[in-house]
Design an enzyme around this catalytic site. Structure first.
Site, PDB file in Angstrom:
ATOM      1  N   CYS A 124       0.838  -1.364   0.112  1.00 34.41           N
ATOM      2  CA  CYS A 124       0.031  -0.152  -0.045  1.00 34.41           C
ATOM      3  C   CYS A 124       0.913   1.184   0.046  1.00 34.41           C
ATOM      4  O   CYS A 124       2.071   1.227   0.220  1.00 34.41           O
ATOM      5  CB  CYS A 124      -0.828   0.060   1.247  1.00 34.41           C
ATOM      6  SG  CYS A 124      -2.006  -1.427   1.266  1.00 34.41           S
ATOM      7  N   GLU A 159       1.166   3.705   2.035  1.00 30.72           N
ATOM      8  CA  GLU A 159       1.555   4.081   3.286  1.00 30.72           C
ATOM      9  C   GLU A 159       2.847   3.117   3.589  1.00 30.72           C
ATOM     10  O   GLU A 159       3.870   3.832   4.175  1.00 30.72           O
ATOM     11  CB  GLU A 159       0.595   3.704   4.506  1.00 30.72           C
ATOM     12  CG  GLU A 159      -0.757   4.546   4.495  1.00 30.72           C
ATOM     13  CD  GLU A 159      -1.923   4.054   3.625  1.00 30.72           C
ATOM     14  OE1 GLU A 159      -3.115   4.030   4.056  1.00 30.72           O
ATOM     15  OE2 GLU A 159      -1.598   2.811   2.611  1.00 30.72           O
ATOM     16  N   ARG A 176     -10.713  10.861  -5.551  1.00 36.94           N
ATOM     17  CA  ARG A 176     -11.460   9.930  -4.362  1.00 36.94           C
ATOM     18  C   ARG A 176     -11.239  10.619  -2.874  1.00 36.94           C
ATOM     19  O   ARG A 176     -11.850  10.305  -2.079  1.00 36.94           O
ATOM     20  CB  ARG A 176     -11.111   8.361  -4.429  1.00 36.94           C
ATOM     21  CG  ARG A 176     -11.808   7.756  -5.432  1.00 36.94           C
ATOM     22  CD  ARG A 176     -11.184   6.339  -5.427  1.00 36.94           C
ATOM     23  NE  ARG A 176      -9.917   6.213  -5.754  1.00 36.94           N
ATOM     24  CZ  ARG A 176      -9.350   5.274  -5.039  1.00 36.94           C
ATOM     25  NH1 ARG A 176      -9.988   4.394  -4.468  1.00 36.94           N
ATOM     26  NH2 ARG A 176      -8.209   4.938  -5.319  1.00 36.94           N
ATOM     27  N   CYS A 214      -5.857   0.635   5.557  1.00 38.23           N
ATOM     28  CA  CYS A 214      -6.437  -0.731   5.498  1.00 38.23           C
ATOM     29  C   CYS A 214      -5.868  -1.335   7.044  1.00 38.23           C
ATOM     30  O   CYS A 214      -4.861  -0.830   7.729  1.00 38.23           O
ATOM     31  CB  CYS A 214      -5.797  -1.643   4.389  1.00 38.23           C
ATOM     32  SG  CYS A 214      -4.357  -2.207   4.512  1.00 38.23           S
ATOM     33  N   CYS A 227      -2.084  -2.015   7.072  1.00 33.10           N
ATOM     34  CA  CYS A 227      -1.313  -0.736   7.229  1.00 33.10           C
ATOM     35  C   CYS A 227      -1.500  -0.058   8.556  1.00 33.10           C
ATOM     36  O   CYS A 227      -0.465   0.326   9.242  1.00 33.10           O
ATOM     37  CB  CYS A 227      -1.860   0.409   6.083  1.00 33.10           C
ATOM     38  SG  CYS A 227      -1.085   0.002   4.465  1.00 33.10           S
ATOM     39  N   TYR A 232      -2.532  -5.862  18.956  1.00 33.45           N
ATOM     40  CA  TYR A 232      -1.230  -6.712  19.382  1.00 33.45           C
ATOM     41  C   TYR A 232       0.068  -5.798  19.150  1.00 33.45           C
ATOM     42  O   TYR A 232       0.428  -5.410  18.192  1.00 33.45           O
ATOM     43  CB  TYR A 232      -1.370  -7.775  18.015  1.00 33.45           C
ATOM     44  CG  TYR A 232      -0.394  -8.701  17.856  1.00 33.45           C
ATOM     45  CD1 TYR A 232      -0.358 -10.013  18.697  1.00 33.45           C
ATOM     46  CD2 TYR A 232       0.848  -8.580  17.253  1.00 33.45           C
ATOM     47  CE1 TYR A 232       0.766 -10.784  18.773  1.00 33.45           C
ATOM     48  CE2 TYR A 232       1.915  -9.217  17.325  1.00 33.45           C
ATOM     49  CZ  TYR A 232       1.973 -10.484  18.093  1.00 33.45           C
ATOM     50  OH  TYR A 232       2.803 -11.347  17.983  1.00 33.45           O
ATOM     51  N   TRP A 271       3.838  -6.475  18.970  1.00 32.87           N
ATOM     52  CA  TRP A 271       4.779  -7.608  18.635  1.00 32.87           C
ATOM     53  C   TRP A 271       5.697  -7.727  19.494  1.00 32.87           C
ATOM     54  O   TRP A 271       6.207  -8.926  19.826  1.00 32.87           O
ATOM     55  CB  TRP A 271       5.268  -7.357  17.064  1.00 32.87           C
ATOM     56  CG  TRP A 271       6.152  -8.307  16.515  1.00 32.87           C
ATOM     57  CD1 TRP A 271       5.864  -9.545  15.937  1.00 32.87           C
ATOM     58  CD2 TRP A 271       7.503  -8.201  16.426  1.00 32.87           C
ATOM     59  NE1 TRP A 271       6.955 -10.068  15.369  1.00 32.87           N
ATOM     60  CE2 TRP A 271       7.776  -9.508  15.907  1.00 32.87           C
ATOM     61  CE3 TRP A 271       8.537  -7.413  16.954  1.00 32.87           C
ATOM     62  CZ2 TRP A 271       9.212  -9.737  15.571  1.00 32.87           C
ATOM     63  CZ3 TRP A 271      10.013  -7.439  16.787  1.00 32.87           C
ATOM     64  CH2 TRP A 271      10.022  -8.912  16.200  1.00 32.87           C
TER      65      TRP A 271
END
Length: 145
Positions: free
Chosen positions: A56, A58, A84, A90, A93, A127, A129
């Site tokens: 993506c 980003e 747009r 998403c 991302c 989450y 990591w």
């Protein structure tokens, strides 16, 4: 608890929109992103669509920022081609942005509902990591099972 609203960086939105207008052509590049580095620079990028899940816009910006020596980003926005407007990141991302920049602000919304929110507001109960690495100290207490 949501973070207090931050001002909207309209210069950043325009930078992404300009890249979308100029560089996004066809089906391979449909989104542009712009991020403001801590030193004030604006770094831009476009997505690289591929049926296998290309990056993506980003994520491209994260790499472009590192290539330019900008390792601290304050705010990011994505804009779609064909006028747009602003598009929220998403799920993938959101997680990557949180992992790289846990204090990052993200511009979301459209029209008069544009707003700047913390990445943690877009990814609640996230989450972490680092908390799950064998050599890491947990940031939250682990419950006994």
């Amino acid at each position: 608890m949501p973070t207090p609203p931050q001002p909207v960086d309209h210069e950043l939105i325009e930078a992404a929109a300009q890249i979308a207008r100029i560089r996004c052509r066809g089906d391979n590049h449909t989104m542009a992103s712009a991020a403001r580095a801590r030193d004030g620079r604006i770094i831009t990028g476009v997505n690289a669509y591929h049926f296998t899940g290309g990056p993506c816009a980003e994520l491209v910006v994260i790499g472009a920022a590192a290539a330019q020596g900008a390792y601290e980003l304050d705010t990011i926005v994505a804009v779609g081609d064909r006028d747009r407007g602003v598009v929220s990141p998403c799920g993938r991302c959101r997680q990557v942005l949180f992992d790289y920049f846990p204090a990052l602000n993200v511009i979301v919304g459209s029209g008069d509902r544009l707003r700047t929110v913390s990445i943690t507001d877009l990814l609640p109960e996230t989450y972490v990591w680092a908390d799950h690495q064998l050599d890491a100290e947990p940031t939250t207490p682990l419950s006994a099972s």
